[in-house]
Write a protein that holds these residues in place. Structure first.
Motif, PDB file in Angstrom:
ATOM      1  N   THR A   1       4.559  23.450  22.730  1.00  0.00           N
ATOM      2  CA  THR A   1       3.823  23.237  23.829  1.00  0.00           C
ATOM      3  C   THR A   1       2.483  22.168  23.548  1.00  0.00           C
ATOM      4  N   ALA A   2       2.170  21.655  24.322  1.00  0.00           N
ATOM      5  CA  ALA A   2       0.909  20.616  24.247  1.00  0.00           C
ATOM      6  C   ALA A   2       0.117  20.585  25.548  1.00  0.00           C
ATOM      7  N   ARG A   3      -0.964  20.190  25.509  1.00  0.00           N
ATOM      8  CA  ARG A   3      -1.856  19.909  26.642  1.00  0.00           C
ATOM      9  C   ARG A   3      -2.670  18.738  26.706  1.00  0.00           C
ATOM     10  N   ASP A   4      -2.733  18.171  27.846  1.00  0.00           N
ATOM     11  CA  ASP A   4      -3.826  16.882  28.063  1.00  0.00           C
ATOM     12  C   ASP A   4      -4.773  17.478  28.850  1.00  0.00           C
ATOM     13  N   ASN A   5      -6.015  17.639  28.447  1.00  0.00           N
ATOM     14  CA  ASN A   5      -6.946  18.357  29.392  1.00  0.00           C
ATOM     15  C   ASN A   5      -7.518  17.113  30.271  1.00  0.00           C
ATOM     16  N   ALA A   6      -7.343  15.827  29.873  1.00  0.00           N
ATOM     17  CA  ALA A   6      -7.955  14.681  30.753  1.00  0.00           C
ATOM     18  C   ALA A   6      -7.173  14.629  32.153  1.00  0.00           C
ATOM     19  N   LYS A   7      -5.746  15.127  32.015  1.00  0.00           N
ATOM     20  CA  LYS A   7      -4.860  15.367  33.160  1.00  0.00           C
ATOM     21  C   LYS A   7      -4.780  16.733  33.717  1.00  0.00           C
ATOM     22  N   ASN A   8      -5.541  17.666  33.249  1.00  0.00           N
ATOM     23  CA  ASN A   8      -5.606  18.954  33.497  1.00  0.00           C
ATOM     24  C   ASN A   8      -4.026  19.305  33.571  1.00  0.00           C
ATOM     25  N   THR A   9      -3.327  19.136  32.792  1.00  0.00           N
ATOM     26  CA  THR A   9      -1.863  19.536  32.428  1.00  0.00           C
ATOM     27  C   THR A   9      -1.502  20.063  31.119  1.00  0.00           C
ATOM     28  N   VAL A  10      -0.549  20.991  31.085  1.00  0.00           N
ATOM     29  CA  VAL A  10       0.086  21.522  29.977  1.00  0.00           C
ATOM     30  C   VAL A  10       1.408  21.293  30.069  1.00  0.00           C
ATOM     31  N   TYR A  11       2.222  21.023  28.833  1.00  0.00           N
ATOM     32  CA  TYR A  11       3.688  20.954  29.025  1.00  0.00           C
ATOM     33  C   TYR A  11       4.302  22.014  27.843  1.00  0.00           C
ATOM     34  N   LEU A  12       5.614  22.076  28.055  1.00  0.00           N
ATOM     35  CA  LEU A  12       6.572  22.721  27.296  1.00  0.00           C
ATOM     36  C   LEU A  12       7.795  21.996  27.222  1.00  0.00           C
ATOM     37  N   GLN A  13       7.782  21.532  25.899  1.00  0.00           N
ATOM     38  CA  GLN A  13       9.209  20.747  25.594  1.00  0.00           C
ATOM     39  C   GLN A  13      10.153  21.820  25.173  1.00  0.00           C
ATOM     40  N   MET A  14      11.256  22.040  25.589  1.00  0.00           N
ATOM     41  CA  MET A  14      12.418  22.921  25.453  1.00  0.00           C
ATOM     42  C   MET A  14      13.560  22.118  24.676  1.00  0.00           C
ATOM     43  N   ASN A  15      14.057  22.268  23.550  1.00  0.00           N
ATOM     44  CA  ASN A  15      14.948  21.643  23.030  1.00  0.00           C
ATOM     45  C   ASN A  15      16.270  22.930  22.649  1.00  0.00           C
ATOM     46  N   SER A  16      17.379  22.480  22.317  1.00  0.00           N
ATOM     47  CA  SER A  16      18.537  23.086  21.861  1.00  0.00           C
ATOM     48  C   SER A  16      18.543  24.424  22.548  1.00  0.00           C
ATOM     49  N   LEU A  17      18.354  24.213  23.926  1.00  0.00           N
ATOM     50  CA  LEU A  17      18.480  25.238  24.658  1.00  0.00           C
ATOM     51  C   LEU A  17      19.676  26.148  24.792  1.00  0.00           C
ATOM     52  N   THR A  18      19.639  27.556  24.800  1.00  0.00           N
ATOM     53  CA  THR A  18      20.626  28.413  24.845  1.00  0.00           C
ATOM     54  C   THR A  18      20.709  29.165  26.108  1.00  0.00           C
ATOM     55  N   ASN A  19      21.801  29.793  26.219  1.00  0.00           N
ATOM     56  CA  ASN A  19      21.778  30.868  27.512  1.00  0.00           C
ATOM     57  C   ASN A  19      20.886  31.798  27.576  1.00  0.00           C
ATOM     58  N   ASP A  20      20.284  32.294  26.431  1.00  0.00           N
ATOM     59  CA  ASP A  20      19.095  33.248  26.421  1.00  0.00           C
ATOM     60  C   ASP A  20      17.925  32.604  26.914  1.00  0.00           C
ATOM     61  N   ASP A  21      17.812  31.416  26.947  1.00  0.00           N
ATOM     62  CA  ASP A  21      16.598  30.706  27.512  1.00  0.00           C
ATOM     63  C   ASP A  21      16.473  30.781  28.981  1.00  0.00           C
ATOM     64  N   THR A  22      17.444  31.307  29.844  1.00  0.00           N
ATOM     65  CA  THR A  22      17.538  31.223  31.092  1.00  0.00           C
ATOM     66  C   THR A  22      16.273  32.119  31.761  1.00  0.00           C
ATOM     67  N   GLY A  23      15.645  31.654  32.557  1.00  0.00           N
ATOM     68  CA  GLY A  23      14.941  32.511  33.144  1.00  0.00           C
ATOM     69  C   GLY A  23      13.767  31.707  34.252  1.00  0.00           C
ATOM     70  N   VAL A  24      12.885  32.487  34.886  1.00  0.00           N
ATOM     71  CA  VAL A  24      12.103  31.745  35.596  1.00  0.00           C
ATOM     72  C   VAL A  24      10.706  31.493  34.421  1.00  0.00           C
ATOM     73  N   TYR A  25      10.161  30.194  34.462  1.00  0.00           N
ATOM     74  CA  TYR A  25       9.411  30.237  33.283  1.00  0.00           C
ATOM     75  C   TYR A  25       7.915  29.621  34.202  1.00  0.00           C
ATOM     76  N   TYR A  26       6.666  30.560  33.640  1.00  0.00           N
ATOM     77  CA  TYR A  26       5.500  30.540  34.375  1.00  0.00           C
ATOM     78  C   TYR A  26       4.492  30.052  33.603  1.00  0.00           C
ATOM     79  N   CYS A  27       3.483  29.286  33.917  1.00  0.00           N
ATOM     80  CA  CYS A  27       2.431  29.145  32.995  1.00  0.00           C
ATOM     81  C   CYS A  27       1.186  29.799  33.578  1.00  0.00           C
ATOM     82  N   ALA A  28       0.124  30.205  32.783  1.00  0.00           N
ATOM     83  CA  ALA A  28      -0.775  30.798  33.047  1.00  0.00           C
ATOM     84  C   ALA A  28      -2.243  30.541  32.339  1.00  0.00           C
ATOM     85  N   ALA A  29      -3.322  30.761  32.582  1.00  0.00           N
ATOM     86  CA  ALA A  29      -4.556  30.290  32.191  1.00  0.00           C
ATOM     87  C   ALA A  29      -5.375  31.471  31.951  1.00  0.00           C
ATOM     88  N   ASP A  30      -6.048  31.506  30.519  1.00  0.00           N
ATOM     89  CA  ASP A  30      -6.862  32.365  30.063  1.00  0.00           C
ATOM     90  C   ASP A  30      -8.199  32.056  29.822  1.00  0.00           C
TER      91      ASP A  30
END
Length: 125
Positions: A70-99
Motif C-alpha cells: 500500500t502507498a499513498r500520494d497525499n498531493a493527489k489525495n489518493t491511496v493505492y493497493l498493489q496486489m501481486n501473486s493473487l490467489t482465489n482467496d483474495d477474491t472479494g469486494v475491496y474497500y478503502c477507508a479513512a481514519d
C-alpha cells in the motif's frame, strides 16, 4: 461531502496482479490514516492493509504480506493497493477507508470514519 472512490478492480487469473486506487474528495487525506479492507461473500469485512498519514507506517494482514503493497500520494489525495501473486482467496469486494488520527494505523474497521463504495476483485482461472 466526503467521498472515497475505489477503482482498479476486475477479473484476474491466479498469479496475476491488480492495482487498486482510492481517491478522496471533500477531505484532505493527509490527516487520515488509510486502510484497505475486503469482504468475501458470506464473510465479515477484514482489514488487509493500512498506511499512516505520512507513509512512515504500514501494516498488512499475514496472508498478504510480501504480496500486497500500500502507498499513498497525499498531493493527489489518493491511496493505492498493489496486489501481486493473487490467489482465489483474495477474491472479494475491496474497500478503502479513512481514519482521522495523528499517527500509526490499524486494521480494525471500527475506527474508520469514511468508506468507499467498494470495487470487486475476482481471482479465477
Amino acid at each position: 461531502q466526503v467521498q472515497l472512490v475505489e477503482s482498479g478492480g476486475g477479473l484476474v487469473q491466479p498469479g496475476g496482479s491488480l492495482r487498486l486506487s482510492c481517491t478522496a474528495s471533500g477531505v484532505a487525506l493527509d490527516s487520515y490514516a488509510m486502510g484497505w479492507f475486503r469482504q468475501a461473500p458470506g464473510k465479515e469485512r477484514d482489514g488487509v492493509s493500512c498506511i499512516s498519514t505520512n507513509s512512515t507506517g504500514t501494516y498488512y494482514r499475514g496472508s498478504v504480506k510480501g504480496r500486497f503493497t500500500t502507498a499513498r500520494d497525499n498531493a493527489k489525495n489518493t491511496v493505492y493497493l498493489q496486489m501481486n501473486s493473487l490467489t482465489n482467496d483474495d477474491t472479494g469486494v475491496y474497500y478503502c477507508a479513512a481514519d482521522y488520527r495523528t499517527g500509526g494505523c490499524g486494521l480494525s474497521p471500527y475506527v474508520y470514519e469514511y468508506w468507499g463504495q467498494g470495487t470487486q476483485v475476482t481471482v479465477s482461472s
